[in-house]
Write a protein that holds these residues in place. Sequence first.
Motif, PDB file in Angstrom:
ATOM      1  N   LEU A 220       0.753  -1.390   0.230  1.00 19.46           N
ATOM      2  CA  LEU A 220      -0.027  -0.069  -0.082  1.00 19.46           C
ATOM      3  C   LEU A 220       0.827   1.251  -0.040  1.00 19.46           C
ATOM      4  O   LEU A 220       2.106   1.134   0.730  1.00 19.46           O
ATOM      5  N   THR A 221       0.281   2.375  -0.810  1.00 22.31           N
ATOM      6  CA  THR A 221       1.327   3.685  -0.800  1.00 22.31           C
ATOM      7  C   THR A 221       2.771   3.155  -1.148  1.00 22.31           C
ATOM      8  O   THR A 221       3.576   3.614  -0.524  1.00 22.31           O
ATOM      9  N   PHE A 222       2.922   2.448  -2.281  1.00 22.15           N
ATOM     10  CA  PHE A 222       4.375   2.273  -2.730  1.00 22.15           C
ATOM     11  C   PHE A 222       5.043   1.263  -1.848  1.00 22.15           C
ATOM     12  O   PHE A 222       6.350   1.431  -2.182  1.00 22.15           O
ATOM     13  N   GLY A 223       4.413   0.777  -0.988  1.00 26.65           N
ATOM     14  CA  GLY A 223       5.280   0.010  -0.219  1.00 26.65           C
ATOM     15  C   GLY A 223       5.668   0.400   1.177  1.00 26.65           C
ATOM     16  O   GLY A 223       6.282  -0.415   1.973  1.00 26.65           O
ATOM     17  N   ILE A 224       5.173   1.684   1.374  1.00 25.91           N
ATOM     18  CA  ILE A 224       5.625   2.447   3.095  1.00 25.91           C
ATOM     19  C   ILE A 224       4.839   1.547   3.688  1.00 25.91           C
ATOM     20  O   ILE A 224       5.299   1.267   4.905  1.00 25.91           O
ATOM     21  N   VAL A 225       3.663   0.793   3.274  1.00 25.42           N
ATOM     22  CA  VAL A 225       3.126   0.013   4.360  1.00 25.42           C
ATOM     23  C   VAL A 225       2.692  -1.125   3.445  1.00 25.42           C
ATOM     24  O   VAL A 225       2.596  -0.963   2.236  1.00 25.42           O
ATOM     25  N   ALA A 226       2.406  -2.582   3.996  1.00 23.85           N
ATOM     26  CA  ALA A 226       2.233  -3.793   3.484  1.00 23.85           C
ATOM     27  C   ALA A 226       0.930  -4.208   4.422  1.00 23.85           C
ATOM     28  O   ALA A 226       1.262  -4.443   5.472  1.00 23.85           O
ATOM     29  N   LEU A 227       0.088  -5.129   3.527  1.00 22.69           N
ATOM     30  CA  LEU A 227      -0.865  -5.747   4.111  1.00 22.69           C
ATOM     31  C   LEU A 227      -0.625  -7.468   3.947  1.00 22.69           C
ATOM     32  O   LEU A 227      -0.727  -7.590   2.834  1.00 22.69           O
ATOM     33  N   HIS A 228      -0.204  -8.056   4.785  1.00 20.68           N
ATOM     34  CA  HIS A 228      -0.145  -9.245   5.002  1.00 20.68           C
ATOM     35  C   HIS A 228      -1.281 -10.209   5.608  1.00 20.68           C
ATOM     36  O   HIS A 228      -2.081  -9.563   6.308  1.00 20.68           O
ATOM     37  N   ARG A 229      -1.564 -11.456   4.921  1.00 18.24           N
ATOM     38  CA  ARG A 229      -2.651 -12.070   5.320  1.00 18.24           C
ATOM     39  C   ARG A 229      -2.190 -13.697   5.019  1.00 18.24           C
ATOM     40  O   ARG A 229      -1.328 -14.034   4.405  1.00 18.24           O
ATOM     41  N   GLY A 230      -3.042 -14.532   5.943  1.00 22.32           N
ATOM     42  CA  GLY A 230      -2.720 -16.006   5.987  1.00 22.32           C
ATOM     43  C   GLY A 230      -4.071 -16.641   6.431  1.00 22.32           C
ATOM     44  O   GLY A 230      -5.029 -16.067   7.082  1.00 22.32           O
ATOM     45  N   VAL A 231      -3.882 -18.022   6.413  1.00 23.65           N
ATOM     46  CA  VAL A 231      -5.027 -18.770   6.896  1.00 23.65           C
ATOM     47  C   VAL A 231      -4.890 -19.867   7.523  1.00 23.65           C
ATOM     48  O   VAL A 231      -3.706 -20.472   7.333  1.00 23.65           O
ATOM     49  N   LYS A 232      -5.420 -20.162   8.676  1.00 21.90           N
ATOM     50  CA  LYS A 232      -5.007 -21.334   9.485  1.00 21.90           C
ATOM     51  C   LYS A 232      -5.678 -22.599   9.207  1.00 21.90           C
ATOM     52  O   LYS A 232      -6.882 -22.626   8.642  1.00 21.90           O
ATOM     53  N   GLY A 233      -5.089 -23.786   8.991  1.00 16.14           N
ATOM     54  CA  GLY A 233      -5.768 -25.105   9.016  1.00 16.14           C
ATOM     55  C   GLY A 233      -5.674 -25.724   7.551  1.00 16.14           C
ATOM     56  O   GLY A 233      -6.546 -26.630   7.431  1.00 16.14           O
ATOM     57  N   HIS A 234      -4.907 -25.059   6.626  1.00 17.21           N
ATOM     58  CA  HIS A 234      -5.188 -25.668   5.256  1.00 17.21           C
ATOM     59  C   HIS A 234      -3.724 -26.406   5.020  1.00 17.21           C
ATOM     60  O   HIS A 234      -2.495 -25.777   5.353  1.00 17.21           O
ATOM     61  N   THR A 235      -3.768 -27.628   4.422  1.00 14.28           N
ATOM     62  CA  THR A 235      -2.697 -28.392   4.418  1.00 14.28           C
ATOM     63  C   THR A 235      -2.148 -28.147   2.831  1.00 14.28           C
ATOM     64  O   THR A 235      -0.983 -28.586   2.458  1.00 14.28           O
ATOM     65  N   ALA A 236      -2.705 -27.226   2.153  1.00 15.89           N
ATOM     66  CA  ALA A 236      -2.458 -27.272   0.562  1.00 15.89           C
ATOM     67  C   ALA A 236      -1.291 -26.431   0.699  1.00 15.89           C
ATOM     68  O   ALA A 236      -0.590 -25.665   1.492  1.00 15.89           O
TER      69      ALA A 236
END
Length: 239
Positions: A220-236
């Motif tokens: 976000l905003t040229f990488g000044i901020v980054a938005l990370h995400r993930g999910v629990k419980g998937h084995t893929a």
Amino acid sequence: MNRADLSKQPADVAAMFDEVSTHYDRTNALLSVGNAALWRVATTRAVNPKRGERILDVAAGTGTSSAALATTGAHVVAADFSEGMIRVGRQRQAGNSRVEFVQADATKLPFGDDEFDAVTISFGLRNVVEPQKALAEFYRVTKPGGRVVICEFSTPPARVIRSAYFAYLHHVMPAVVKLASSNAEAYDYLGESIAAWPDQKALAGWLREAGYAHVAYRNLTFGIVALHRGVKGHTAAQD
């Protein structure tokens, strides 16, 4: 005046945030040149809160982010280890039954396993003395299939943006803070902690090590901020 340093001792960090709690949101709006509200919208959309869900907002401060998450009907637990932030938050959100404030340490969360549909933290993981331990705690309290969303200052990939940004942190921001904050020295730590923080790929790696799958991030905003995400419980295979 209380001022934390890069050792990030919990008592020092908490005391620092206690002192800046009253004007914290206003100062952030000024320092981000209005982008703080846009980052909050992006984070809320990434969490995608749904009516009836239970969401943990860590380092929630005065509850501005928690209130945004609760507008869809989710119940939001706003956790912060600063007593001052919690006090101001409870005053500002006194009429909001969907936001519950709890004083808590991110590395020792006072919640059961698999308790939350989503866990999120905005601009707070950087202030934790053991961030990887905090991520392990986030994973523990997330329900299987639940999600984590982290919004944090990061490293702009473009050299020209990166140079301009760090010049702002070191030269422009201190002047703004002197006018807006009740503890200008505290924001010296802000610039130092941003400069010392790992880049986007490193944080994504920490999320995978904590156990989250489908880990991804976007700048976000040229990488000044980054938005990370993930999910629990998937084995893929992870992204």
